[in-house]
Design a protein around this motif. Structure first.
Motif, mmCIF file in Angstrom:
data_model
loop_
_atom_site.group_PDB
_atom_site.id
_atom_site.type_symbol
_atom_site.label_atom_id
_atom_site.label_comp_id
_atom_site.label_asym_id
_atom_site.label_seq_id
_atom_site.Cartn_x
_atom_site.Cartn_y
_atom_site.Cartn_z
ATOM 1 N N ILE A 4 0.847 -1.201 0.000
ATOM 2 C CA ILE A 4 0.000 0.000 0.000
ATOM 3 C C ILE A 4 0.884 1.254 0.000
ATOM 4 O O ILE A 4 0.651 2.199 -0.759
ATOM 5 C CB ILE A 4 -0.944 -0.007 1.231
ATOM 6 C CG1 ILE A 4 -1.891 -1.214 1.178
ATOM 7 C CG2 ILE A 4 -1.734 1.303 1.347
ATOM 8 C CD1 ILE A 4 -2.916 -1.199 0.065
ATOM 9 N N ASP A 55 -2.423 4.860 7.637
ATOM 10 C CA ASP A 55 -3.369 3.749 7.830
ATOM 11 C C ASP A 55 -3.971 3.904 9.226
ATOM 12 O O ASP A 55 -3.368 4.512 10.113
ATOM 13 C CB ASP A 55 -2.607 2.416 7.701
ATOM 14 C CG ASP A 55 -3.543 1.223 7.717
ATOM 15 O OD1 ASP A 55 -4.728 1.404 7.384
ATOM 16 O OD2 ASP A 55 -3.090 0.103 8.055
ATOM 17 N N ALA A 115 -9.653 0.305 6.841
ATOM 18 C CA ALA A 115 -10.422 -0.845 6.364
ATOM 19 C C ALA A 115 -11.667 -1.004 7.220
ATOM 20 O O ALA A 115 -12.461 -1.883 7.029
ATOM 21 C CB ALA A 115 -9.571 -2.099 6.426
ATOM 22 N N ARG A 116 -11.764 -0.133 8.227
ATOM 23 C CA ARG A 116 -12.940 -0.178 9.129
ATOM 24 C C ARG A 116 -13.508 1.218 9.238
ATOM 25 O O ARG A 116 -13.252 1.931 10.208
ATOM 26 C CB ARG A 116 -12.531 -0.619 10.532
ATOM 27 C CG ARG A 116 -11.915 -1.978 10.581
ATOM 28 C CD ARG A 116 -11.618 -2.264 12.022
ATOM 29 N NE ARG A 116 -10.744 -3.424 12.128
ATOM 30 C CZ ARG A 116 -10.351 -3.916 13.276
ATOM 31 N NH1 ARG A 116 -10.737 -3.368 14.387
ATOM 32 N NH2 ARG A 116 -9.574 -4.966 13.312
ATOM 33 N N LYS A 124 -10.519 1.395 2.585
ATOM 34 C CA LYS A 124 -9.883 0.349 1.778
ATOM 35 C C LYS A 124 -10.959 -0.643 1.355
ATOM 36 O O LYS A 124 -11.822 -0.943 2.177
ATOM 37 C CB LYS A 124 -8.827 -0.378 2.606
ATOM 38 C CG LYS A 124 -7.536 0.396 2.790
ATOM 39 C CD LYS A 124 -6.569 -0.457 3.593
ATOM 40 C CE LYS A 124 -5.281 0.260 3.885
ATOM 41 N NZ LYS A 124 -4.396 -0.521 4.766
ATOM 42 N N PRO A 125 -10.955 -1.195 0.178
ATOM 43 C CA PRO A 125 -10.026 -0.921 -0.924
ATOM 44 C C PRO A 125 -10.288 0.477 -1.493
ATOM 45 O O PRO A 125 -11.445 0.894 -1.594
ATOM 46 C CB PRO A 125 -10.379 -1.987 -1.955
ATOM 47 C CG PRO A 125 -11.362 -2.902 -1.320
ATOM 48 C CD PRO A 125 -11.946 -2.227 -0.165
ATOM 49 N N PHE A 126 -9.228 1.150 -1.859
ATOM 50 C CA PHE A 126 -9.370 2.533 -2.317
ATOM 51 C C PHE A 126 -8.818 2.682 -3.731
ATOM 52 O O PHE A 126 -8.083 1.822 -4.223
ATOM 53 C CB PHE A 126 -8.632 3.469 -1.356
ATOM 54 C CG PHE A 126 -7.139 3.268 -1.365
ATOM 55 C CD1 PHE A 126 -6.556 2.246 -0.639
ATOM 56 C CD2 PHE A 126 -6.304 4.094 -2.129
ATOM 57 C CE1 PHE A 126 -5.184 2.039 -0.665
ATOM 58 C CE2 PHE A 126 -4.931 3.893 -2.149
ATOM 59 C CZ PHE A 126 -4.369 2.867 -1.414
ATOM 60 N N SER A 127 -9.195 3.820 -4.332
ATOM 61 C CA SER A 127 -8.691 4.108 -5.677
ATOM 62 C C SER A 127 -7.550 5.113 -5.539
ATOM 63 O O SER A 127 -7.763 6.218 -5.030
ATOM 64 C CB SER A 127 -9.840 4.685 -6.509
ATOM 65 O OG SER A 127 -9.324 5.527 -7.507
#
Lengths: 493, 130
Positions: free
Chosen positions: B18, B57, B88-89, B109-112
């Motif tokens: 990442i 993160d 992610a949460r 996440k998942p991200f662009s």
């Protein structure tokens, strides 16, 4: 005279005791007439016929009188004897005698009395039986209440303890003597719970459900509480029944499940995020040379594999637990599987500068097991050891064969962070992660549970762990040695 | 993007792939990027390098993303650095926390990387004088 007597006797039988009065009057009259005739004959000249008639009449009347007197006395004596000795059947036999109506009245009276007495006796027996039955039922109900694992507390209209079963006494820490001796507030320290009971009793609320936290032996237990009011015939609350059901374990499981979903979602999203980001980078032309393109593709591939492994772990545990897993057992050398697993972990270990030592000689270490599953067990143990060992550390594997006990023992020893004593017994639990080590590495808490499931549930072996916090841990398992395999020694490579 | 002044972005994530993908995306678009794997290292880098923006993160070992932001805010030198949180949460970060810690954006996440870049550029446009 005889005819008269017979008639008199018949009449006596017909008219009963009251007729004796007339018999006696007639007899006394006859005696009087006889006596008068005798006296008159002494002073006057009376014909011999009249005199004789007088004498005969007086004598016969006297004899009859004596006879009746004797008979009456005998009957009365007999009746007295029979009454005293309660020989009702014999009294009944006397009904046919001259004292029939009297005997009959006595018999009727006594029969009525006896019947009444018998009825009372029967009723008493029934009551006694019912009492015994009720006592037995009460005892049974008490035994049921006392043996219930939930806490049961019953109070009276004055909020005094009526019943508190063993579970309730254990929870609140009072003795059996508390029952019936005082108000619940004196024995139960949990004021909210006491207030709820008092409130329910006052308001007559039939069902109240609350979640209560109780501090017991330095542990917090959570209870679901159901309070029902006992109503009397006038619909007045005459007491309260409180049942406390321990939901601590359910809460823990629910929390574990929710933590698991959270962990898994994070674990799933992490490789997915990489795949998504690198794929978009490729689409957007951010990889400007072939080498970068290849690197991006490689990341996508490894992250997809990681995702697959995670999903496989979850599915494997689920399959093993539900007994749906297909097991293909064969004769395997554990040491060879360790070598294969070590090769797979090699790049990760090198990345972290960790030395992985593999025991070289393999002596008769064959097990009858599923190759993929045992490989996964060893891979999980090795990967955990590397994951939780700081850079520069060592991970060592060993295989021992105990021919006496017919087992193969595999151990993986690391110089990692170790596990605190209080948590070591839980490390094989599903979703469990050692709190202190959560920050060292990411994980789902599934790897060691999968190890345990494969070793114990599928292969009948046993997992174990020893650890010293700060110095390292040894994870291992015993598996039954394969039978009917010729032992051979494989020399060091 | 001003050519004279290259904006510096600190990217923090324990997931190396990442960090790399965000770094490549930003570098390809004219940013200077510094990276690290945990909050502790990030705090030191932020103090020493004074980046124009931090991408971190949320869940990381040693120091979580939230703790990192709290530490950044408590230091006057780093208090004003805009922060973009990768998570992610999404549900783990409350709106109040976001406002209190002045987290400029949360990216799930998942991200662009494309959208992340857009978001970073917008934040910097609003906070860094041209």
């Amino acid at each position: 005279m005889k005819t008269v007597l017979i008639r008199v006797r018949k009449n006596v039988r017909a008219v009963g005791v009251r007729s004796y009065r007339y018999i006696f009057i007639i007899l006394f009259s006859l005696i009087a007439v006889g006596m008068i005739l005798l006296i008159v004959s002494a002073f006057a000249d009376v014909s011999r016929g009249v005199l004789l008639a007088g004498i005969i009449s007086a004598t016969t009347a006297s004899a009859c009188l004596a006879f009746f007197h004797f008979r009456l006395t005998t009957y009365i004596n007999q009746l007295t004897y029979l009454l005293k000795n309660a020989k009702l059947e014999h009294i009944k036999m006397k009904r046919a005698s001259d004292l029939g109506p009297l005997a009959e009245a006595i018999v009727e009276f006594i029969t009525g009395y006896v019947e009444k007495s018998e009825r009372i006796e029967t009723e008493q027996t029934e009551i006694s039986l019912q009492l015994q039955l009720l006592k037995k039922q009460k005892k049974n109900i008490e035994e049921i209440i006392y043996s219930i694992r939930d806490c049961v507390i019953v109070t009276d209209p004055f909020d005094r303890l009526l019943i508190a079963n063993d579970a309730a006494r254990e929870l609140f820490g009072f003795g059996a003597d508390a029952v019936g001796s005082g108000q619940i507030g004196e024995f139960i320290g949990h004021s909210d719970f006491v207030k709820t009971i008092l409130h329910s009793r006052r308001t007559g609320l039939r069902h109240v459900k609350h979640e209560f936290n109780f501090e017991t032996n330095e542990r917090t237990k959570i209870f679901d509480c159901i309070i029902s009011c006992v109503k009397d015939e006038q619909d007045v609350t005459s007491g309260v029944v409180a049942v406390l059901h321990d939901i601590t374990r359910e809460k823990q499981i629910s929390q574990m499940k929710s933590d698991f979903v959270s962990h898994v979602s994070h674990e799933l999203k992490t490789p997915l995020a990489s795949i998504n980001a690198y794929a978009e980078m490729l689409v957007d032309g951010e990889a400007q040379d072939t080498e970068t393109v290849n690197r991006f593709c490689s990341v996508i591939q490894t992250q997809a594999q990681r995702l697959n492994r995670l999903i496989e772990d979850i599915l494997n545990i689920s399959r093993i637990e539900s007994g749906l897993t297909k097991v293909k057992k064969e004769h395997l050398s554990v040491a060879i599987l360790i070598q294969d697993a070590a090769l797979m972990i090699d790049s990760y270990a090198r990345e972290k500068n960790i030395t992985v030592k593999i025991q070289a000689p393999i002596i008769c270490d064959q097990v009858y097991a599923d190759r993929d599953m045992v490989s996964q067990v060893i891979a999980n143990l090795l990967s955990n050891a590397v994951k939780y060992t700081p850079a520069g550390g060592t991970v060592e594997t060993a295989v021992q064969v105990n021919e006496a006990e017919q087992i193969v023992r595999v151990t993986v020893t690391d110089t990692g962070v170790g596990i605190p004593a209080g948590e070591i017994e839980h490390v094989f639990d599903k979703f469990y992660r050692v709190e202190a080590n959560k920050e060292c590495a990411k994980g789902t808490g599934l790897g060691l549970n999968l190890v345990k499931q494969i070793v114990e549930k599928v292969h009948g072996g046993k997992v174990f762990v020893t650890s010293t916090p700060g110095r390292g841990s040894t994870f291992g398992f015993d598996m039954p040695l394969a039978t009917g395999v010729t032992c051979k020694t494989v020399l060091e490579k | 993007m001003s050519e004279e002044k290259q904006l510096k972005v600190l990217v923090v994530d324990d997931e190396i792939h990442i960090v790399q993908v965000v770094a490549i995306k930003l570098r390809n678009n004219g940013f200077e990027v510094i990276t690290c794997e945990n909050g502790e290292q990030a705090l030191k880098l932020a103090t020493n390098e004074k980046p124009d923006l931090v991408v971190t993160d949320f869940q990381m070992p040693v120091m979580t993303g939230l703790e990192l932001v709290q530490n950044l805010r408590s230091n006057p030198d780093t208090a004003q650095i805009p922060v973009v949180m990768l998570t992610a949460r999404g549900f783990a970060l409350k709106e109040e926390q976001k406002e209190e810690l002045r987290i400029s954006a949360c990216v799930s996440k998942p991200f662009s990387p494309r959208e992340l870049l857009q978001s970073i550029e917008e934040i910097l446009k609003a906070t860094v004088p041209a």
